[in-house]
Design a protein around this motif. Structure first.
Motif, PDB file in Angstrom:
ATOM      1  N   ILE A  35       0.860  -1.285  -0.277  1.00  0.00           N
ATOM      2  CA  ILE A  35      -0.199  -0.271  -0.098  1.00  0.00           C
ATOM      3  C   ILE A  35       0.885   1.314   0.420  1.00  0.00           C
ATOM      4  N   THR A  36       2.217   1.179   0.659  1.00  0.00           N
ATOM      5  CA  THR A  36       2.790   2.486   0.839  1.00  0.00           C
ATOM      6  C   THR A  36       3.815   2.896  -0.600  1.00  0.00           C
ATOM      7  N   VAL A  37       3.614   1.756  -0.985  1.00  0.00           N
ATOM      8  CA  VAL A  37       4.450   1.663  -2.565  1.00  0.00           C
ATOM      9  C   VAL A  37       3.859   2.098  -3.128  1.00  0.00           C
ATOM     10  N   SER A  38       2.211   1.374  -3.433  1.00  0.00           N
ATOM     11  CA  SER A  38       1.330   2.418  -4.920  1.00  0.00           C
ATOM     12  C   SER A  38       1.089   3.557  -4.857  1.00  0.00           C
ATOM     13  N   PHE A  39       1.055   3.748  -3.094  1.00  0.00           N
ATOM     14  CA  PHE A  39       0.691   5.241  -3.053  1.00  0.00           C
ATOM     15  C   PHE A  39       1.394   6.184  -3.254  1.00  0.00           C
ATOM     16  N   ILE A  40       2.861   5.275  -3.564  1.00  0.00           N
ATOM     17  CA  ILE A  40       4.088   6.195  -3.599  1.00  0.00           C
ATOM     18  C   ILE A  40       4.347   6.589  -6.080  1.00  0.00           C
ATOM     19  N   PHE A  41       3.567   5.552  -5.806  1.00  0.00           N
ATOM     20  CA  PHE A  41       2.801   5.773  -7.293  1.00  0.00           C
ATOM     21  C   PHE A  41       1.842   6.060  -7.838  1.00  0.00           C
ATOM     22  N   TYR A  43       0.268   9.145  -5.538  1.00  0.00           N
ATOM     23  CA  TYR A  43       0.125  10.183  -5.402  1.00  0.00           C
ATOM     24  C   TYR A  43       0.270  11.355  -6.594  1.00  0.00           C
ATOM     25  N   PRO A  44       0.380  11.300  -7.446  1.00  0.00           N
ATOM     26  CA  PRO A  44       1.225  11.908  -8.560  1.00  0.00           C
ATOM     27  C   PRO A  44      -0.157  12.620  -8.962  1.00  0.00           C
ATOM     28  N   PHE A  45      -0.546  10.729  -9.138  1.00  0.00           N
ATOM     29  CA  PHE A  45      -2.413  11.179 -10.073  1.00  0.00           C
ATOM     30  C   PHE A  45      -3.130  11.446  -9.390  1.00  0.00           C
ATOM     31  N   ILE A  46      -3.326  11.311  -7.996  1.00  0.00           N
ATOM     32  CA  ILE A  46      -4.505  11.736  -7.460  1.00  0.00           C
ATOM     33  C   ILE A  46      -4.296  13.628  -7.038  1.00  0.00           C
ATOM     34  N   TYR A  47      -2.752  13.898  -7.146  1.00  0.00           N
ATOM     35  CA  TYR A  47      -2.223  15.065  -7.006  1.00  0.00           C
ATOM     36  C   TYR A  47      -2.729  16.391  -7.985  1.00  0.00           C
ATOM     37  N   MET A  48      -2.687  15.378  -8.943  1.00  0.00           N
ATOM     38  CA  MET A  48      -3.018  16.005 -10.243  1.00  0.00           C
ATOM     39  C   MET A  48      -4.895  15.995 -11.210  1.00  0.00           C
ATOM     40  N   ILE A  49      -5.410  14.986 -10.382  1.00  0.00           N
ATOM     41  CA  ILE A  49      -6.563  15.259 -10.823  1.00  0.00           C
ATOM     42  C   ILE A  49      -7.232  16.216  -9.388  1.00  0.00           C
ATOM     43  N   SER A  50      -7.015  16.403  -8.508  1.00  0.00           N
ATOM     44  CA  SER A  50      -7.144  17.658  -7.357  1.00  0.00           C
ATOM     45  C   SER A  50      -7.105  18.817  -8.070  1.00  0.00           C
ATOM     46  N   THR A  51      -5.958  19.014  -8.400  1.00  0.00           N
ATOM     47  CA  THR A  51      -5.488  20.366  -8.198  1.00  0.00           C
ATOM     48  C   THR A  51      -6.095  20.739 -10.349  1.00  0.00           C
ATOM     49  N   SER A  52      -6.640  20.027 -10.783  1.00  0.00           N
ATOM     50  CA  SER A  52      -7.039  19.698 -12.610  1.00  0.00           C
ATOM     51  C   SER A  52      -8.826  20.276 -11.786  1.00  0.00           C
ATOM     52  N   LEU A  53      -9.578  20.207 -10.951  1.00  0.00           N
ATOM     53  CA  LEU A  53     -10.746  20.268 -10.302  1.00  0.00           C
ATOM     54  C   LEU A  53     -10.783  22.022  -8.960  1.00  0.00           C
ATOM     55  N   VAL A 289      -4.188  30.814 -17.689  1.00  0.00           N
ATOM     56  CA  VAL A 289      -4.066  29.295 -17.510  1.00  0.00           C
ATOM     57  C   VAL A 289      -2.911  29.270 -16.551  1.00  0.00           C
ATOM     58  N   THR A 290      -4.138  28.358 -15.046  1.00  0.00           N
ATOM     59  CA  THR A 290      -3.298  28.356 -13.781  1.00  0.00           C
ATOM     60  C   THR A 290      -2.656  26.658 -13.508  1.00  0.00           C
ATOM     61  N   GLU A 291      -2.194  26.807 -12.575  1.00  0.00           N
ATOM     62  CA  GLU A 291      -1.673  25.663 -12.066  1.00  0.00           C
ATOM     63  C   GLU A 291      -2.766  24.620 -12.593  1.00  0.00           C
ATOM     64  N   ALA A 292      -3.836  24.276 -12.233  1.00  0.00           N
ATOM     65  CA  ALA A 292      -5.219  24.215 -12.840  1.00  0.00           C
ATOM     66  C   ALA A 292      -4.777  23.799 -13.390  1.00  0.00           C
ATOM     67  N   THR A 293      -5.047  24.918 -14.928  1.00  0.00           N
ATOM     68  CA  THR A 293      -5.046  24.577 -15.987  1.00  0.00           C
ATOM     69  C   THR A 293      -3.806  23.126 -16.520  1.00  0.00           C
ATOM     70  N   VAL A 294      -2.535  23.562 -16.533  1.00  0.00           N
ATOM     71  CA  VAL A 294      -1.377  22.605 -16.948  1.00  0.00           C
ATOM     72  C   VAL A 294      -2.076  21.791 -15.672  1.00  0.00           C
ATOM     73  N   ALA A 295      -1.902  21.061 -14.935  1.00  0.00           N
ATOM     74  CA  ALA A 295      -3.050  19.743 -14.379  1.00  0.00           C
ATOM     75  C   ALA A 295      -3.557  18.957 -15.105  1.00  0.00           C
ATOM     76  N   ALA A 296      -4.847  19.536 -15.497  1.00  0.00           N
ATOM     77  CA  ALA A 296      -6.017  19.356 -16.638  1.00  0.00           C
ATOM     78  C   ALA A 296      -5.374  19.564 -17.778  1.00  0.00           C
ATOM     79  N   GLY A 297      -4.553  19.850 -18.475  1.00  0.00           N
ATOM     80  CA  GLY A 297      -3.887  19.443 -19.775  1.00  0.00           C
ATOM     81  C   GLY A 297      -2.623  18.432 -19.652  1.00  0.00           C
ATOM     82  N   ILE A 298      -2.317  18.182 -18.450  1.00  0.00           N
ATOM     83  CA  ILE A 298      -1.437  16.623 -17.945  1.00  0.00           C
ATOM     84  C   ILE A 298      -2.309  15.994 -18.379  1.00  0.00           C
ATOM     85  N   PHE A 299      -3.879  15.855 -18.320  1.00  0.00           N
ATOM     86  CA  PHE A 299      -4.514  14.752 -17.384  1.00  0.00           C
ATOM     87  C   PHE A 299      -4.859  14.561 -19.238  1.00  0.00           C
TER      88      PHE A 299
END
Length: 327
Positions: A35-41, A43-53, A289-299
């Motif tokens: 679970i710890t190792v999975s969270f490391i991988f 985490y970036p996707f959770i942060y990306m989706i959270s920021t994009s919204l 174009v904000t940090e959320a826009t960049v995160a949405a573009g990455i998604f």
């Protein structure tokens, strides 16, 4: 006698309980580790989706960490429009599928020759193939740039496509190695039977060998698709025309727009809220174009690859198990 039996049975029960408890503890520890190792991988996707919204105000609200006060989907619309998504996604699709098709043909053909035929220089070519796996592209980018510039291939995709035909494209060495390992384990009786039936080398390769290598084709095809879709380094080096950039390269332009509005204009991404309000007073927040826009573009860039992997996940894992990657 009965006392001895009772003691023996008690010790056996204690040992069984110890083994059972030890097994439960080991399983619990291994699950916590996974679970710890999975969270490391993840985490970036959770942060990306959270920021994009997040809305513009949520980005600078210290009380908002993971869950925004309101879900804002306009960031995806802004990123979609800024990156000219349909146009550059079509370019990425064209380059990616062309590269994948050439990888599957050229790399399997080269690997079959290295695995089945003995000729002068075979060991040297195999060593070069292994060396190409360990050599980063950045190490040889300058001589390659000079060579392709002399050939007049700049501002085209020829520097990316043509080397694949000679087994020197992006990750070609790895794909040749995977195919070679598979062909080394392939029974020669199949080819000998085809030769007795009158099949030529080319006919044997395409009608006998390739159909048996479906798992290796799938693994190499998915890997080549992911690497070429996500590649922005080579296209930006060889192609300076932003109108013909693939989709991942448009993230660079998107981030530069964000940096020009916030990082460069205010001196720091974490500027005071009053400075940011003054900065954006003349801008329409829906087009900002904000940090959320960049995160949405990455998604938006990652989403097609995630979709393909979800569809092919089972077959891809089975393919890895059956190829030379585990031998």
């Amino acid at each position: 006698m009965n006392r001895a039996l009772e003691l023996a049975s008690g010790k056996a029960l204690s040992a069984a309980r110890y083994v059972r408890h030890k097994g439960l503890l080991f399983k619990l520890a291994s699950n916590l580790f996974l679970i710890t190792v999975s969270f490391i991988f993840v985490y970036p996707f959770i942060y990306m989706i959270s920021t994009s919204l997040k809305s513009y105000y949520d980005l600078f609200d210290m009380s908002v960490n993971w869950v925004p006060h309101e879900l804002t989907f306009s960031n995806f619309v802004t990123a979609f429009n800024f990156m000219e998504y349909p146009k550059h996604a079509a370019i990425s699709l064209g380059v990616t599928f062309t590269a994948v098709a050439l990888h599957l043909f050229a790399d399997s053909f080269i690997a079959y020759g290295l695995a089945r035929y003995r000729f002068p220089g075979r060991g040297f070519l195999t060593a070069v193939m292994i060396l190409s796996i360990m050599t980063p592209l950045q190490v040889i980018i300058i001589p390659q740039y000079l060579e392709f510039n002399m050939l007049g291939w700049m501002n085209t995709y020829l520097p990316i496509i043509v080397p694949i035909l000679f087994g020197f494209g992006l990750k070609s060495g790895l794909f040749i190695f995977i195919f070679r390992q598979f062909f080394l384990g392939l029974p020669k009786s199949l080819e000998e039977a085809a030769k007795i039936d009158g099949c030529s080398f080319i006919k044997t390769f395409f009608h006998i060998v390739i159909p048996t290598a479906r798992t290796s084709m799938l693994v190499c095809g998915v890997m080549a698709m992911v690497w070429h879709w996500n590649d922005y380094f080579a296209p930006e080096i060889y192609n300076r025309l932003s109108d013909s950039w693939p989709l991942p390269s448009m993230l660079t332009a998107l981030y530069k727009q964000y940096a020009s509005m916030f990082v460069n204009a205010t001196g720091a991404s974490g500027a005071p809220l009053t400075d940011l309000i003054n900065l954006t007073s003349s801008h329409n927040l829906s087009n900002l174009v904000t940090e959320a826009t960049v995160a949405a573009g990455i998604f938006l860039v990652v989403a097609p690859i995630l979709l393909v992997y979800i569809v092919l996940q089972k077959k891809f894992v089975q393919g890895i198990e059956r190829t030379g990657l585990v031998e």
